[in-house]
Design an enzyme around this catalytic site. Structure first.
Site, PDB file in Angstrom:
ATOM      1  N   SER A 144      70.771  92.772  62.171  1.00 24.93           N
ATOM      2  CA  SER A 144      71.839  93.754  62.341  1.00 24.93           C
ATOM      3  C   SER A 144      73.167  93.166  62.792  1.00 24.93           C
ATOM      4  O   SER A 144      74.205  93.701  62.462  1.00 24.93           O
ATOM      5  CB  SER A 144      71.389  94.830  63.316  1.00 24.93           C
ATOM      6  OG  SER A 144      70.950  94.261  64.526  1.00 24.93           O
ATOM      7  N   HIS A 165      68.559  98.073  58.532  1.00 24.48           N
ATOM      8  CA  HIS A 165      69.822  97.715  57.873  1.00 24.48           C
ATOM      9  C   HIS A 165      69.647  97.324  56.418  1.00 24.48           C
ATOM     10  O   HIS A 165      70.605  96.949  55.753  1.00 24.48           O
ATOM     11  CB  HIS A 165      70.526  96.597  58.645  1.00 24.48           C
ATOM     12  CG  HIS A 165      71.002  97.052  59.979  1.00 24.48           C
ATOM     13  ND1 HIS A 165      72.186  97.722  60.155  1.00 24.48           N
ATOM     14  CD2 HIS A 165      70.423  96.989  61.199  1.00 24.48           C
ATOM     15  CE1 HIS A 165      72.326  98.031  61.430  1.00 24.48           C
ATOM     16  NE2 HIS A 165      71.273  97.606  62.081  1.00 24.48           N
ATOM     17  N   LYS A 198      70.989 105.304  59.575  1.00 25.88           N
ATOM     18  CA  LYS A 198      72.056 104.399  59.160  1.00 25.88           C
ATOM     19  C   LYS A 198      72.505 104.744  57.741  1.00 25.88           C
ATOM     20  O   LYS A 198      73.188 105.740  57.572  1.00 25.88           O
ATOM     21  CB  LYS A 198      71.593 102.971  59.372  1.00 25.88           C
ATOM     22  CG  LYS A 198      71.584 102.710  60.875  1.00 25.88           C
ATOM     23  CD  LYS A 198      70.966 101.451  61.338  1.00 25.88           C
ATOM     24  CE  LYS A 198      71.064 101.430  62.869  1.00 25.88           C
ATOM     25  NZ  LYS A 198      70.058 100.580  63.487  1.00 25.88           N
TER      26      LYS A 198
HETATM   27  C1  LIG Z   1      69.375 100.818  64.728  1.00 24.90           C
HETATM   28  C2  LIG Z   1      68.089 100.098  64.648  1.00 24.90           C
HETATM   29  C3  LIG Z   1      66.908 100.708  65.054  1.00 24.90           C
HETATM   30  C4  LIG Z   1      66.891 102.066  65.696  1.00 24.90           C
HETATM   31  O1  LIG Z   1      67.109 103.055  64.773  1.00 24.90           O
HETATM   32  P1  LIG Z   1      67.606 104.502  65.257  1.00 24.90           P
HETATM   33  O2  LIG Z   1      67.178 105.395  64.169  1.00 24.90           O
HETATM   34  O3  LIG Z   1      69.076 104.420  65.421  1.00 24.90           O
HETATM   35  O4  LIG Z   1      66.902 104.780  66.540  1.00 24.90           O
HETATM   36  C5  LIG Z   1      65.732 100.020  64.890  1.00 24.90           C
HETATM   37  N1  LIG Z   1      65.716  98.776  64.365  1.00 24.90           N
HETATM   38  C6  LIG Z   1      66.833  98.154  63.973  1.00 24.90           C
HETATM   39  C7  LIG Z   1      66.758  96.789  63.383  1.00 24.90           C
HETATM   40  C8  LIG Z   1      68.063  98.790  64.101  1.00 24.90           C
HETATM   41  O5  LIG Z   1      69.181  98.177  63.730  1.00 24.90           O
END
Ligand SMILES: *Cc1c(COP(=O)(O)O)cnc(C)c1O
Length: 394
Positions: free
Chosen positions: A184, A212, A242
């Site tokens: 990320s 991501h 996301k």
């Molecule tokens: C953002 C993220 C999460 C968490 O996801 P949410 O739905 O925002 O709780 C988990 N793993 C990774 C790699 C992330 O970047």
């Protein structure tokens, strides 16, 4: 009155963070999190969201969410296992399984929740987890919660991974390799083909967190699809928060795995279900991604454009292979100052510092999306040039 011991603890630690440039000020948006955002009455070019495809404020998603609110109400009313499962949740899970080419899927309230629930539902104190050193905080916490032995391997270093597995030997009941699909804060891609081969050789499970990668890799279907490994990866975990643009998380995998998670994953059992509107909007988003790669293609075009621009100006954009574009500055205070100056000039790009990234790798994390125009990106590049020269970075 707050207790003295708490006051002392908070004051000394808050002061300490502020001195080190590690205290994060939170800005509130007054409108949607699109390519342009509004903060305190100012208009800024937004390079900090994970709204990769612009779906968070897409009219089609808003419309189905509104209809779901009318039909089901704003809340699901219970946890999934009591009577908080609505047909729309099951429809979402079937849609995710189709999207990810797996037998089944389970939806959670967030990706973070999902990693908390899914890892600990399968792994326990007799097991070992091999975890990439740059894995997301929710993976780290999910692993800890399982009470398995956690062995970190050097970021994307397959020799180190092998070595660690060899060293661990046969002292454990089950073994798991866990990795982000796309990292990320750096935008590089996990070597999933090699990871899967190593997992086969040493009889390990494979868990990929594709928060991501979904919407971004594999024509939209994610990093596992990009490598054609849908049949080889045990856990295809992802988020609806996301690129999908809504909120929620999921695991896609075999029917047996999903059956097990539905009786053992604690956030599924003890936390109220995803809102019906979130489920409906997520289904719509996945439909859009399965019908066309237009948004995906636009995202990559914009990502490449921004990367080339920053690189040509002389910035260190690291090793990104995706639209995630870090601008690595090193020093934490410099990173904060750089971000502040960008903001004053009209670009919202957040500084990312320890503990989100290792010490002395402070950076600005830029996230162009499918909704940005070339004109907005050109303006952002001009501001980068100005601030970069001013602060002696380029
Ligand atoms: C953002 C993220 C999460 C968490 O996801 P949410 O739905 O925002 O709780 C988990 N793993 C990774 C790699 C992330 O970047």
């Amino acid at each position: 009155m707050q207790s003295k011991v708490l006051t002392q603890y908070l004051q000394s630690n808050l002061d300490n963070l502020k001195e080190q440039g590690l205290y994060n000020e939170i800005d509130a948006l007054s409108e949607a999190n699109g390519p342009i955002i509004h903060i305190n009455g100012r208009e800024l070019i937004n390079l900090s969201s994970n709204n990769y495809l612009g779906l968070a404020n897409d009219a089609r998603l808003i419309s189905v969410a509104n209809r779901a609110n009318e039909k089901y109400g704003v809340g699901a009313g219970a946890v999934r296992t009591i009577n908080g499962t609505m047909d729309i949740h099951e429809e979402l899970e079937a849609k995710i399984a189709q999207f990810k080419h797996t037998e089944a899927a389970i939806a959670f309230q967030s990706g973070f929740n999902c990693n908390m629930g899914a890892i600990s539902a399968v792994m326990d104190k007799n097991d070992v987890i091999f975890s990439d050193s740059l894995n997301h905080a929710s993976i780290i916490d999910g692993c800890r919660l399982s009470r398995a032995t956690i062995i970190r391997y050097q970021h994307s270093d397959m020799n180190d991974l092998k070595q660690q597995i060899e060293t661990a030997g046969n002292n454990y009941t089950k073994k798991m390799i866990i990795t982000d699909g796309v990292f990320s804060m750096d935008g590089d891609i996990a070597k999933l083909d090699e990871i899967v081969a190593i997992a086969k050789q040493y009889d390990c499970m494979v868990y990929v967190d594709d928060a991501h990668g979904t919407g971004v890799m594999g024509q939209g279907a994610g990093t596992v699809k990009h490598f054609g490994l849908q049949k080889e990866v045990d856990f295809q975990m992802g988020t609806l928060s996301k690129a999908i643009g809504v909120v929620g998380g999921y695991v896609a995998g075999s029917q047996e795995l999903i059956d097990w998670l539905k009786v053992r994953a604690r956030p599924f059992l003890f936390s109220t279900s995803l809102t019906p509107a979130s489920a409906a909007a997520s289904i719509e988003a996945i439909n859009i991604l399965m019908e066309s790669t237009d948004l995906h293609d636009k995202l990559w075009e914009n990502g490449d454009y921004l990367k080339q621009g920053l690189s040509a100006l002389g910035f260190n954009i690291g090793n990104s292979k995706t639209p995630i574009t870090p601008c690595i500055l090193g020093d934490e205070k410099l990173s904060q100052q750089f971000s502040k100056r960008l903001n004053e000039e009209g670009v919202y790009a957040k500084a990312i510092v320890f503990p989100t990234v290792p010490m002395n790798t402070g950076r600005i994390r830029n996230m162009p999306t499918a909704s940005h125009t070339k004109q907005q990106l050109d303006r952002a590049l001009a501001i980068y040039e100005l601030v970069g020269k001013e602060l002696g970075v380029i």
